[in-house]
Design an enzyme around this catalytic site. Structure first.
Site, PDB file in Angstrom:
ATOM      1  N   GLU A 171       7.922 -16.947  -2.686  1.00  0.00           N
ATOM      2  CA  GLU A 171       8.568 -15.283  -3.401  1.00  0.00           C
ATOM      3  C   GLU A 171      10.052 -15.491  -3.555  1.00  0.00           C
ATOM      4  O   GLU A 171      10.700 -15.106  -4.429  1.00  0.00           O
ATOM      5  CB  GLU A 171       8.068 -14.891  -3.064  1.00  0.00           C
ATOM      6  CG  GLU A 171       6.100 -15.042  -3.421  1.00  0.00           C
ATOM      7  CD  GLU A 171       5.915 -13.595  -2.708  1.00  0.00           C
ATOM      8  OE1 GLU A 171       4.373 -13.807  -2.061  1.00  0.00           O
ATOM      9  OE2 GLU A 171       6.494 -12.349  -2.511  1.00  0.00           O
ATOM     10  N   ARG A 172      10.637 -15.525  -1.982  1.00  0.00           N
ATOM     11  CA  ARG A 172      12.452 -15.467  -2.130  1.00  0.00           C
ATOM     12  C   ARG A 172      12.723 -15.983  -2.495  1.00  0.00           C
ATOM     13  O   ARG A 172      13.372 -15.185  -3.483  1.00  0.00           O
ATOM     14  CB  ARG A 172      12.547 -14.823  -0.656  1.00  0.00           C
ATOM     15  CG  ARG A 172      11.388 -13.939  -0.676  1.00  0.00           C
ATOM     16  CD  ARG A 172      11.999 -13.233   1.421  1.00  0.00           C
ATOM     17  NE  ARG A 172      13.424 -13.106   2.029  1.00  0.00           N
ATOM     18  CZ  ARG A 172      13.771 -13.692   3.086  1.00  0.00           C
ATOM     19  NH1 ARG A 172      12.867 -14.620   3.141  1.00  0.00           N
ATOM     20  NH2 ARG A 172      14.960 -13.615   3.344  1.00  0.00           N
ATOM     21  N   GLN A 181      43.391  -8.848 -18.693  1.00  0.00           N
ATOM     22  CA  GLN A 181      43.569 -10.158 -17.285  1.00  0.00           C
ATOM     23  C   GLN A 181      42.799  -8.861 -17.029  1.00  0.00           C
ATOM     24  O   GLN A 181      41.869 -10.229 -15.813  1.00  0.00           O
ATOM     25  CB  GLN A 181      44.882  -9.332 -16.910  1.00  0.00           C
ATOM     26  CG  GLN A 181      44.461 -10.347 -15.398  1.00  0.00           C
ATOM     27  CD  GLN A 181      46.852 -10.794 -15.226  1.00  0.00           C
ATOM     28  OE1 GLN A 181      47.271  -9.309 -14.589  1.00  0.00           O
ATOM     29  NE2 GLN A 181      46.909 -11.486 -15.174  1.00  0.00           N
ATOM     30  N   SER A 184       7.296  -3.494   3.230  1.00  0.00           N
ATOM     31  CA  SER A 184       7.833  -4.195   4.340  1.00  0.00           C
ATOM     32  C   SER A 184       6.830  -4.689   5.302  1.00  0.00           C
ATOM     33  O   SER A 184       6.559  -5.979   5.816  1.00  0.00           O
ATOM     34  CB  SER A 184       9.137  -3.803   4.666  1.00  0.00           C
ATOM     35  OG  SER A 184       9.552  -2.939   3.498  1.00  0.00           O
ATOM     36  N   GLU A 212       1.081  -1.378  -0.094  1.00  0.00           N
ATOM     37  CA  GLU A 212      -0.026  -0.066   0.210  1.00  0.00           C
ATOM     38  C   GLU A 212       1.390   1.442   0.041  1.00  0.00           C
ATOM     39  O   GLU A 212       2.655   1.193   0.549  1.00  0.00           O
ATOM     40  CB  GLU A 212      -0.850   0.029   1.534  1.00  0.00           C
ATOM     41  CG  GLU A 212      -1.332  -1.156   1.194  1.00  0.00           C
ATOM     42  CD  GLU A 212      -3.028  -1.029   2.445  1.00  0.00           C
ATOM     43  OE1 GLU A 212      -3.516  -1.422   2.120  1.00  0.00           O
ATOM     44  OE2 GLU A 212      -2.757  -0.621   3.106  1.00  0.00           O
TER      45      GLU A 212
HETATM   46  C1  LIG Z   1       8.272  -3.595  -9.923  1.00  0.00           C
HETATM   47  C2  LIG Z   1       7.577  -4.215  -8.833  1.00  0.00           C
HETATM   48  C3  LIG Z   1       6.300  -4.859  -8.767  1.00  0.00           C
HETATM   49  C4  LIG Z   1       6.150  -4.271  -6.993  1.00  0.00           C
HETATM   50  N1  LIG Z   1       4.980  -6.045  -7.349  1.00  0.00           N
HETATM   51  C5  LIG Z   1       4.075  -6.196  -6.161  1.00  0.00           C
HETATM   52  C6  LIG Z   1       2.744  -6.740  -6.602  1.00  0.00           C
HETATM   53  O1  LIG Z   1       2.657  -7.480  -7.431  1.00  0.00           O
HETATM   54  N2  LIG Z   1       1.776  -7.074  -5.032  1.00  0.00           N
HETATM   55  C7  LIG Z   1       2.965  -6.523  -4.049  1.00  0.00           C
HETATM   56  O2  LIG Z   1       1.630  -6.515  -2.970  1.00  0.00           O
HETATM   57  N3  LIG Z   1       3.244  -5.616  -3.740  1.00  0.00           N
HETATM   58  C8  LIG Z   1       4.830  -5.659  -5.235  1.00  0.00           C
HETATM   59  N4  LIG Z   1       5.459  -4.469  -4.793  1.00  0.00           N
HETATM   60  C9  LIG Z   1       6.033  -4.176  -3.436  1.00  0.00           C
HETATM   61  C10 LIG Z   1       7.213  -4.587  -3.304  1.00  0.00           C
HETATM   62  O3  LIG Z   1       6.146  -5.511  -2.089  1.00  0.00           O
HETATM   63  C11 LIG Z   1       7.135  -3.399  -2.075  1.00  0.00           C
HETATM   64  O4  LIG Z   1       7.967  -2.455  -2.813  1.00  0.00           O
HETATM   65  C12 LIG Z   1       8.132  -4.070  -0.685  1.00  0.00           C
HETATM   66  O5  LIG Z   1       7.717  -4.602   0.084  1.00  0.00           O
HETATM   67  C13 LIG Z   1       8.925  -3.452  -0.530  1.00  0.00           C
HETATM   68  O6  LIG Z   1       8.161  -2.051   0.479  1.00  0.00           O
HETATM   69  P1  LIG Z   1       8.017  -0.233  -0.064  1.00  0.00           P
HETATM   70  O7  LIG Z   1       9.376  -0.667  -1.357  1.00  0.00           O
HETATM   71  O8  LIG Z   1       6.765  -0.068   0.772  1.00  0.00           O
HETATM   72  O9  LIG Z   1       9.341   0.195   0.779  1.00  0.00           O
HETATM   73  P2  LIG Z   1       9.144   0.180   2.667  1.00  0.00           P
HETATM   74  O10 LIG Z   1       8.715  -0.780   3.726  1.00  0.00           O
HETATM   75  O11 LIG Z   1       8.818   1.593   2.820  1.00  0.00           O
HETATM   76  O12 LIG Z   1      11.229  -0.190   2.710  1.00  0.00           O
HETATM   77  C14 LIG Z   1      11.837   0.908   2.698  1.00  0.00           C
HETATM   78  C15 LIG Z   1      13.086   0.660   2.946  1.00  0.00           C
HETATM   79  O13 LIG Z   1      13.463  -0.179   4.150  1.00  0.00           O
HETATM   80  C16 LIG Z   1      13.151  -0.756   4.055  1.00  0.00           C
HETATM   81  N5  LIG Z   1      13.250  -1.302   5.428  1.00  0.00           N
HETATM   82  C17 LIG Z   1      11.960  -1.432   6.095  1.00  0.00           C
HETATM   83  N6  LIG Z   1      11.692  -2.161   7.068  1.00  0.00           N
HETATM   84  C18 LIG Z   1      13.452  -2.446   7.875  1.00  0.00           C
HETATM   85  C19 LIG Z   1      13.396  -2.633   9.150  1.00  0.00           C
HETATM   86  N7  LIG Z   1      13.236  -2.944   9.914  1.00  0.00           N
HETATM   87  N8  LIG Z   1      14.939  -2.582   8.830  1.00  0.00           N
HETATM   88  C20 LIG Z   1      15.375  -2.013   8.385  1.00  0.00           C
HETATM   89  N9  LIG Z   1      15.588  -1.676   7.155  1.00  0.00           N
HETATM   90  C21 LIG Z   1      13.810  -1.493   6.362  1.00  0.00           C
HETATM   91  C22 LIG Z   1      13.387  -1.666   3.143  1.00  0.00           C
HETATM   92  O14 LIG Z   1      14.449  -2.540   3.213  1.00  0.00           O
HETATM   93  C23 LIG Z   1      13.788  -0.983   2.140  1.00  0.00           C
HETATM   94  O15 LIG Z   1      14.979  -0.695   1.967  1.00  0.00           O
HETATM   95  C24 LIG Z   1       6.261  -3.983  -6.089  1.00  0.00           C
HETATM   96  C25 LIG Z   1       7.095  -3.005  -5.527  1.00  0.00           C
HETATM   97  C26 LIG Z   1       8.169  -3.295  -7.154  1.00  0.00           C
HETATM   98  C27 LIG Z   1       9.805  -2.171  -7.016  1.00  0.00           C
END
Ligand SMILES: Cc1cc2nc3c(=O)[nH]c(=O)nc-3n(C[C@H](O)[C@H](O)[C@H](O)COP(=O)(O)OP(=O)(O)OC[C@H]3O[C@@H](n4cnc5c(N)ncnc54)[C@H](O)[C@@H]3O)c2cc1C
Length: 454
Positions: free
Chosen positions: A258-259, A295, A150, A145
Site C-alpha cells: 500500500e505504501r 530564472q 496508526s 477507528e
Molecule cells: C482520505 C483518507 C482515506 C482513508 N481511507 C481509509 C480506508 O479506506 N481504510 C482505513 O482503514 N483507513 C483509512 N484512512 C485512515 C488512515 O489510515 C488513518 O488516517 C491513518 O492510519 C492515521 O490514523 P489517524 O488519522 O487516526 O491518526 P493517528 O493515528 O491518531 O495519528 C495522528 C498523528 O500522530 C502521528 N503518529 C502516530 N503514531 C506515532 C508514533 N508512534 N510516532 C510518531 N508519530 C506518530 C501520525 O503520523 C499522525 O501524524 C483514510 C484516511 C484518509 C485521510
C-alpha cells in the site's frame, strides 16, 4: 486553464525513456490506463468533486479494463502480471487528474483485493474476489477507528463467536468507498487485547445492524466517499473469517505494498502537476515575459524534476525488491518520506492565488459572479493579494523588530523585507527564499518569518 493544454504540454516530464524494468506490455498498459483516464475521468473531475462522489459505473468500466486484477491470479479473473505492471497502472492513473477517483480505485485494486487473494479461501475468493476484480462489487478496507488509525493493535471493534456466526459490534472511521461498498475487509478483535487478537473478516454491507454514518468532509480527494461506519450486533457467517488472529501480521505486511503504491501515486501526480505548472508558466505573462522563463522558476522546476527523478528511483528500487519477493520496508520508507515531503511544496506559488481557489466552486455558489468575465475575478483577486501581501510584510517586519535581539540580524532581515515590500510587493524574485530567510535570522526571527510568510 483548459484541460487540453496538459496533453499538448511539452516537454512531457513523464516521457523520459522507460526504466529498464518496463517492457512493451507495461508501456501498453500505461497508455491504455492514461487514455481511459483522459476520456472517462478527467473531463468530469470537477463535477464529481462538487458532488463528493463519482458514478458507480466507473468501477465496472475499470473492472472491464482489468485494472482491479493486474497482479491477481487469472483463476480469479486477474491478469497475473508483476509489480512493474502495477507501476505502469499507477502512472497511467495520474492522468485522471483527480485524487479522489485514484484513491477509490487503488483502495480496491491494491489495498483490499490483494489481501483477500492472499488470505482468503477459494470459497471466499469465488464469492467476493472474482466479482470485485470484474468491477461488479465495490470493496473497502475497514481498519481505522475513531480511537486511532496508526495504532492498529488498539482496534476496538469486536467480533464474538456465536455458533456458526460471528457477531460484530463497533465503529470504523475514514473508510474509503465506505458509503457504497458491497463488502468490507474488516479488521476486528477476535482475541485478547493487543496485536495478537486481531482478525480480518469479509463483511457484506447488506448485513442487518450495519449503517453508514456521515460522509466525511475532506480538504482533498473530494470525489472519493470516505465514511464513518457503525456495526450493531451484525451477524455474519463464521466462514467469512480469514485466518484467526493473524490480522495484525497481515496489516503490517500488506501495508508495505500500500505504501509503495501511495509513493508511486505521489511521484506521478508530481509529474502531472509539474507539467501543468510548466504550461502555466508558458502561458501566464508578467513584466512582459512568460513567468516560467524567470530564472527563479526555472530553478524551481529543476529542483522539482530532481525530486521526482530521485523519488522514482527510490520507488523503483523498492518495487524491484518486492517484485523479487524480498523485504523492502526500508526502501519503501525512503521513497515515501522523500515524495510525501517534496510533493507538498512548489507550484501553488507559481499560480499565486489562482492555485489556491477552486474557481468552479466560487462561481457556482455565488450566481451573480457568473455573469462577469473570469479575468475580472482574477484581476480582483490579484489586487486583494497585493494589498494583503503588503500588510503581511509590514506586520512581519514589526514583529521581527520586536523579536530580534542583535542589530546585525535586524538589519539583514529588515532591509531585505522592506526592499521587497516597498519595491515590488508581489514579485517572487525580490523576496528572500525560505532558505535565505532561515540562514540570516535568530531562531525566533526565523520562526516568525517562516510561519507568517510561507
Ligand atoms: C482520505 C483518507 C482515506 C482513508 N481511507 C481509509 C480506508 O479506506 N481504510 C482505513 O482503514 N483507513 C483509512 N484512512 C485512515 C488512515 O489510515 C488513518 O488516517 C491513518 O492510519 C492515521 O490514523 P489517524 O488519522 O487516526 O491518526 P493517528 O493515528 O491518531 O495519528 C495522528 C498523528 O500522530 C502521528 N503518529 C502516530 N503514531 C506515532 C508514533 N508512534 N510516532 C510518531 N508519530 C506518530 C501520525 O503520523 C499522525 O501524524 C483514510 C484516511 C484518509 C485521510
Amino acid at each position: 486553464m483548459s484541460q487540453t493544454s496538459i496533453t499538448q504540454a511539452t516537454p512531457h516530464v513523464g516521457e523520459a525513456p522507460a526504466f529498464p524494468y518496463f517492457n512493451e506490455e507495461h508501456a501498453m498498459l500505461r497508455e491504455t490506463v492514461k487514455q481511459f483516464c483522459l476520456k472517462e475521468i478527467a473531463p468530469y473531475g470537477e463535477e464529481w468533486d462538487e458532488a463528493g462522489i463519482f458514478p458507480r459505473e466507473l468501477f465496472k468500466k475499470a473492472g472491464d479494463l482489468g485494472l482491479f486484477g493486474i497482479r491477481t491470479d487469472p483463476k480469479w479473473g486477474g491478469s497475473g502480471l508483476d509489480w512493474w505492471a502495477t507501476a505502469a497502472y499507477v502512472d497511467g492513473l495520474s492522468y485522471a487528474n483527480n485524487g479522489g477517483v485514484g484513491m477509490a480505485l487503488m483502495v480496491q485494486s491494491d489495498m483490499t483485493l490483494p489481501a483477500l487473494e492472499e488470505l482468503g479461501t477459494d470459497e471466499q475468493r469465488e464469492e467476493f474476489l472474482k466479482p470485485a476484480v470484474a468491477g461488479d462489487y465495490i470493496a473497502a478496507l475497514g481498519i481505522s477507528e475513531p480511537g486511532g488509525g496508526s495504532d492498529v493493535a488498539n482496534i476496538k471493534t469486536r467480533a464474538r463467536f456465536d455458533g456458526d456466526d460471528l457477531v460484530i459490534s463497533g465503529q470504523k472511521l475514514w473508510i474509503t468507498n465506505g458509503t457504497r461498498s458491497d463488502f468490507i475487509l474488516l479488521a476486528v478483535r477476535t482475541g485478547d487485547e493487543g496485536y495478537k487478537g486481531i482478525s480480518f473478516v469479509i463483511f457484506p454491507t447488506n448485513t442487518p445492524g450495519f449503517s453508514v454514518g456521515k460522509k466525511l468532509k475532506k480538504i482533498g480527494n473530494l470525489s472519493s466517499d470516505t465514511a464513518e461506519l457503525f456495526f450493531d450486533n451484525c451477524r455474519v457467517p463464521r466462514r467469512y473469517l480469514l485466518e484467526l488472529n493473524k490480522g495484525f501480521y497481515y496489516v503490517m505486511q500488506n501495508f508495505q505494498g500500500e505504501r509503495l503504491v501511495a509513493a508511486l501515486g505521489a511521484v506521478h501526480k508530481m509529474e502531472r502537476a509539474l507539467e501543468f505548472a510548466i504550461n502555466y508558466g508558458k502561458e501566464r505573462e508578467a513584466f512582459g515575459q512568460p513567468i516560467g522563463s524567470f530564472q527563479v522558476w526555472r530553478h524551481r522546476f529543476a529542483e522539482h524534476l530532481t525530486s521526482i527523478e530521485a523519488g522514482k528511483w527510490l520507488c523503483y528500487r523498492a518495487l524491484d525488491l518486492i517484485n523479487r519477493g524480498q523485504e523492502a520496508v526500508r526502501e519503501i520508507t525512503y521513497g515515501e518520506t522523500l515524495l510525501l515531503r517534496s510533493g507538498s511544496k512548489g507550484h501553488v506559488r507559481l499560480h499565486a492565488d489562482h492555485g489556491r481557489v477552486r474557481l468552479h466552486h466560487r462561481i457556482s455558489d455565488r450566481p451573480r459572479l457568473a455573469r462577469r468575465p473570469l479575468e475580472y475575478h482574477r484581476r480582483r483577486r490579484l489586487r486583494n493579494h497585493e494589498r494583503d501581501h503588503r500588510q503581511t510584510v509590514e506586520a512581519v517586519a514589526q514583529s521581527l523588530w520586536r523579536n530580534c535581539f542583535n542589530r546585525q540580524c535586524r538589519h539583514n532581515i529588515f532591509s531585505q523585507l522592506f526592499s521587497a515590500a516597498v519595491s515590488n510587493p508581489c514579485s517572487a524574485r525580490h523576496f528572500p527564499s525560505k532558505d535565505d530567510a532561515l540562514s540570516i535570522g535568530t531562531p525566533l526571527a526565523q520562526y516568525s518569518i517562516v510561519e507568517t510568510i510561507y
